[in-house]
Design a protein around this motif. Structure first.
Motif, PDB file in Angstrom:
ATOM      1  N   PHE A 101       0.833  -1.204   0.000  1.00 10.65           N
ATOM      2  CA  PHE A 101       0.000   0.000   0.000  1.00 10.65           C
ATOM      3  C   PHE A 101       0.872   1.261   0.000  1.00 10.65           C
ATOM      4  CE2 PHE A 101      -1.737   3.486   2.489  1.00 10.65           C
ATOM      5  CZ  PHE A 101      -2.809   3.829   1.680  1.00 10.65           C
ATOM      6  N   PHE A 102       1.811   1.317   0.925  1.00  7.67           N
ATOM      7  CA  PHE A 102       2.621   2.542   1.027  1.00  7.67           C
ATOM      8  C   PHE A 102       3.487   2.738  -0.223  1.00  7.67           C
ATOM      9  CE2 PHE A 102       1.678   2.231   5.634  1.00  7.67           C
ATOM     10  CZ  PHE A 102       1.111   3.476   5.771  1.00  7.67           C
ATOM     11  N   GLY A 103       3.942   1.640  -0.809  1.00  5.17           N
ATOM     12  CA  GLY A 103       4.725   1.753  -2.041  1.00  5.17           C
ATOM     13  C   GLY A 103       3.901   2.370  -3.156  1.00  5.17           C
ATOM     14  N   CYS A 104       2.707   1.809  -3.361  1.00  2.00           N
ATOM     15  CA  CYS A 104       1.851   2.323  -4.440  1.00  2.00           C
ATOM     16  C   CYS A 104       1.440   3.765  -4.154  1.00  2.00           C
ATOM     17  CB  CYS A 104       0.598   1.454  -4.583  1.00  2.00           C
ATOM     18  SG  CYS A 104       0.971  -0.197  -5.165  1.00  2.00           S
ATOM     19  N   TRP A 105       1.170   4.045  -2.895  1.00  5.88           N
ATOM     20  CA  TRP A 105       0.713   5.396  -2.543  1.00  5.88           C
ATOM     21  C   TRP A 105       1.850   6.405  -2.737  1.00  5.88           C
ATOM     22  CZ3 TRP A 105      -0.712   7.823   2.773  1.00  5.88           C
ATOM     23  CH2 TRP A 105      -1.673   8.820   2.583  1.00  5.88           C
TER      24      TRP A 105
END
Lengths: 258, 250, 317
Positions: A101-105
């Motif tokens: 999630f944090f990577g994509c965000w």
């Protein structure tokens, strides 16, 4: 946290080494420049239509990148079997979901910086001003909205079998919410039971992504939205992010990965 | 000698494809114990339950009944995997990373950092002979090199127990020889290796003990020499005898 | 074996002949179809001249939908984005304000413009309203005489009107509205003339376009003879058009409105030119179609009581 950052770092590396973003960015630039070169009755101060088109392209591009990039994360790990050595390390599935999630965000955040910078330059060439606070409000809410979209796409990628079906369904859902989400209650009124109750339930349960669409603020130079409402919208978005991520963690917790 | 990998009456059932089919039993009451410092061969025909056992040991699959532990810790706890390395069969590592970046990523998951991480990455790359190619994207690697990258990632945390699933599958003779040499070296370093394979010659060469399963059940377990002595002239003959293979006349 | 090879050769020759015959039959069929379909296609194309440009070929009949959407988009811009959707109360927006405000188009709008959203329905709706302005605005606020710099903002509607005209060249309203804003707020009568001429090229003799063209000559260039000529042509064309139309084909309200506009403007023009008899004649014609005949009669009465003013003198207003 270190594990989550490491996972996010791999996602960022993947997305900047793929061509998706560059292609969409170049297409956006070309379309904006072509539209900007249109002669509108010899008036060079007309700017809003270019801002409108540029922001529409930015929104479409950001949704496409956020959804397609997120939808393939876990299925690709499964397909290439990289999920196996990864989960054989001392990390939990929750950490894996959060890392993705944090990577994509983060990637979406970087992408928005590029897009809004281009947008700022484009509009500054015509109207010779930098309404930075307007851009800040619009971009920050846009980013939070993408966070919500990424979180429900992650959940979708665990529920649906193929990344293509996840992408299509999530794109339809996001576009549907943005276009008619605000009016679902009125649509419900025109329906008979049980559809009325179902549509009402969807109206109250779904994330109202339209709150985060601040394109008109920039296009039409609307007055700044009070910061307390921006804060509330961010909290509203975070609440949905947490709910979708929790659901994704639950869905992934007991899922066999072999 | 200490049992660092244990399974206790392990049973795994898969749901049938539709409700008319009953559950499919993949493992039934499997008892295994692997001691520290040994190379343990885990053998069985296709569909015997080798990969299922490994999946349970790594927490990928919950057992239906029974228990499994690594270093005395229930396999469902992520901490149980802190001291192990795992090389899966036929894995395509992140093509968009270099070997160096891939190993840095896995190192971070193990909490390594700074000079210790650099030292560890150098060591494993030297071991698998990929020092020269460390800055190249993995998508440019040959199959053998990809397998060696896999081995490098399995060793990045200097594990006490290494679980290898068909480590030489699909490799050419030189590639196999290299992997075998690495296992031999790890054995000399006192590491424990749990090694699932079809390559009986390889197993006979490098393993101290073997377990043979078929149909989800343990059929034999013991030193290689004892198993061979009891069932045939070499490990292949013993294996065929244990699984009850009857050659059909052509 | 020689027998076999002869037989094989025969078979090969037969296969080759069959192949060439099939190929020839295929070409004859293809040429025949092309010869037959070519004129048919040309007939279809000539019957549908709307497909003669890029947008026509690309979008077909759906381009009207897009054109209408872009015309409405211009109205959305006119209101700085504060605009009702199909789910809102839209009675006050039946006729786009960019068109109604020109005075050339009959307005069908009813009710209050500012309250199209109604009261908030629930907390979601109430919260969402913090992100949109709470007032109704028009881009030409201030007008040409009060604040020229502000009124220039109305130029922002032009790109959408230009695209709408490109997409649907038969939509008269688009040319009329574009020309109105160009000449009144943006002080570009030359561009307005170009727009109207382009409209007339696509819609020869259209009375609405002729009316607006006459206004450019009358109000911006003060060219009375040219304006008179054009408006009189407009009246003639309108009458021809009405006569040629089957009963009920066109909104009678719109026809009467246009005739009223043409005759009233001709009346004003003749007053300015000092031709009071001609002016009175036009006002009398306007009275027959005007929704407020009493006001026109009052004006006619005033004119008939005026002392003689020589032709060419400006009429006191």
């Amino acid at each position: 946290m270190r594990t989550i950052c490491a996972l996010a770092g791999v996602v960022i590396k993947e997305l900047y080494r793929r061509k998706d973003f560059y292609v969409l960015f170049v297409i956006t630039i070309i379309i904006c420049l072509v539209m900007g070169s249109m002669n509108v009755f010899n008036d060079n101060e007309i700017v809003r239509y270019i801002k409108d088109i540029a922001l529409l392209l930015i929104w479409i591009s950001s949704l496409v990148i956020a959804i397609t990039a997120t939808a393939r994360q876990i299925p690709a790990e499964k397909e290439n079997r990289t999920l196996l050595p990864l989960l054989a390390k001392p990390l939990t599935r929750t950490q894996l979901i959060l890392g993705k999630f944090f990577g994509c965000w983060a990637v979406c955040g970087l992408m928005l910086v590029c897009f809004y910078l281009f947008f700022g330059l484009l509009s500054a060439t015509r109207e010779h001003q930098w309404p930075l606070l307007h851009y800040l409000q619009a971009a920050s809410l846009h980013w939070v909205m993408l966070g919500v979209v990424i979180s429900f796409t992650l959940l979708g990628s665990l529920v649906f079998a193929a990344p293509s079906s996840t992408s299509t369904i999530c794109f339809v859902v996001a576009a549907g919410i943005l276009l008619v989400g605000r009016y679902l209650d009125r649509i419900a009124l025109s329906l008979s039971e049980p559809w009325r109750s179902i549509v009402y339930a969807i109206y109250y349960a779904m994330p109202h992504l339209e709150f985060f669409d601040m394109r008109n603020l920039i296009i039409h130079d609307w007055p700044l939205v009070e910061w307390k409402y921006i804060g509330l919208a961010v909290l509203y978005g975070f609440a949905y992010i947490v709910v979708f991520l929790a659901a994704a963690c639950l869905a992934f917790r007991r899922k066999p990965v072999n | 000698m200490k049992g660092i990998l244990k399974t206790d009456k392990l049973r795994v059932e898969y749901k049938g494809r539709d409700f008319r089919q009953g559950p499919k039993v993949a493992l039934q009451g499997l008892d295994l114990e692997v001691n520290s410092g040994e190379v343990f061969g885990f053998l069985g025909p296709n569909g015997a339950g080798k990969t299922t056992t490994i999946n349970v040991l790594l927490g990928f699959l919950p057992p239906t009944k029974g228990a499994a532990s690594l270093f005395g810790i229930d396999v469902r706890q992520p901490i149980a995997r802190r001291r192990i390395g795992y090389l899966p069969e036929m894995t395509y590592y992140y093509k968009f990373l270099t070997a160096d970046e891939l190993l840095r990523f896995y190192s971070k998951i193990f909490g390594l950092s700074g000079a210790e991480m650099d030292r560890r990455i150098d060591a494993v790359l030297n071991l698998v002979e990929l020092q020269e190619a460390r800055k190249r994207l993995i998508k440019t690697y040959s199959k053998g090199m990809q397998q060696r990258v896999g081995l490098a990632q399995a060793l990045i945390n200097n594990p006490d127990l290494l679980i290898l699933d068909e480590p030489t599958s699909g490799l050419d003779p030189v590639g196999r020889m290299k992997v075998r040499a690495i296992i031999q070296r790890l054995k000399n370093e006192g590491k424990t290796v749990f090694f699932a394979s079809h390559e009986l010659g390889e197993v006979e060469t490098v393993c101290d003990r073997v377990a043979i399963i078929a149909g989800g059940e343990l059929k034999a377990m013991g030193k290689v020499s004892d198993v061979v002595a009891q069932h045939g002239t070499n490990l292949e003959a013993a294996f065929l005898d244990i699984i009850g293979y009857q050659p059909q006349p052509i | 074996m020689p027998g076999f090879s002869t037989q094989a050769r025969k078979l090969t020759v037969t296969a080759a002949r069959t192949y060439f015959l099939a190929l020839a039959a295929f070409f004859i069929l293809a040429f025949g179809l092309a010869a037959d379909l070519g004129p048919r296609l040309q007939a279809i194309e000539s019957a549908h001249p709307r497909y003669d440009n890029f947008y026509g070929i690309l979008l077909g009949d759906s381009r009207d939908l897009f054109a209408n959407q872009f015309f409405v988009e211009a109205d959305v811009y006119y209101h700085s984005g504060y605009y009702p959707t199909i789910f809102d109360q839209t009675k006050a927006f039946e006729t786009p304000h960019i068109a109604a405000d020109t005075g050339d188009v009959a307005s069908h709008n009813q009710g209050e413009e500012t309250t199209f959203m109604g009261p908030p329905r629930d907390w979601i709706d109430a919260f969402g309203r913090h992100f949109v302005p709470d007032r109704h605005t028009h881009l030409d606020e201030g007008g040409p005489t009060d604040d020229l710099s502000k009124s220039h903002e109305v130029a922002e509607i032009l790109p959408w009107l230009k695209i709408a005209a490109e997409l649907d060249p038969e939509n008269i309203q688009t040319y009329v509205v574009t020309a109105f804003w160009l000449r009144t707020r943006l002080n570009q009568p030359g561009e307005a003339l170009e727009v109207l001429r382009s409209g007339l090229r696509n819609n020869p003799g259209n009375p609405e376009l002729l009316f607006e063209l006459g206004r450019v000559y009358f109000e911006n260039y003060h060219n009375i003879p040219r304006a008179r000529e054009i408006w009189e042509a407009g009246v003639r064309m309108l009458k021809q058009q009405v006569a040629a139309e089957p009963a009920g084909a066109r909104n009678d309200f719109d026809n009467r409105f246009l005739l009223d506009q043409l005759e009233s403007n001709l009346g004003q023009l003749e007053e300015q030119a000092g031709n009071f008899n001609a002016a009175i004649a036009h006002w009398r014609l306007a009275k027959t179609v005007s929704p407020s005949p009493a006001a026109i009669q009052k004006h006619i009465d005033e004119l008939t009581q005026k002392p003689w003013i020589p032709p060419g003198s400006p009429f006191p207003r």
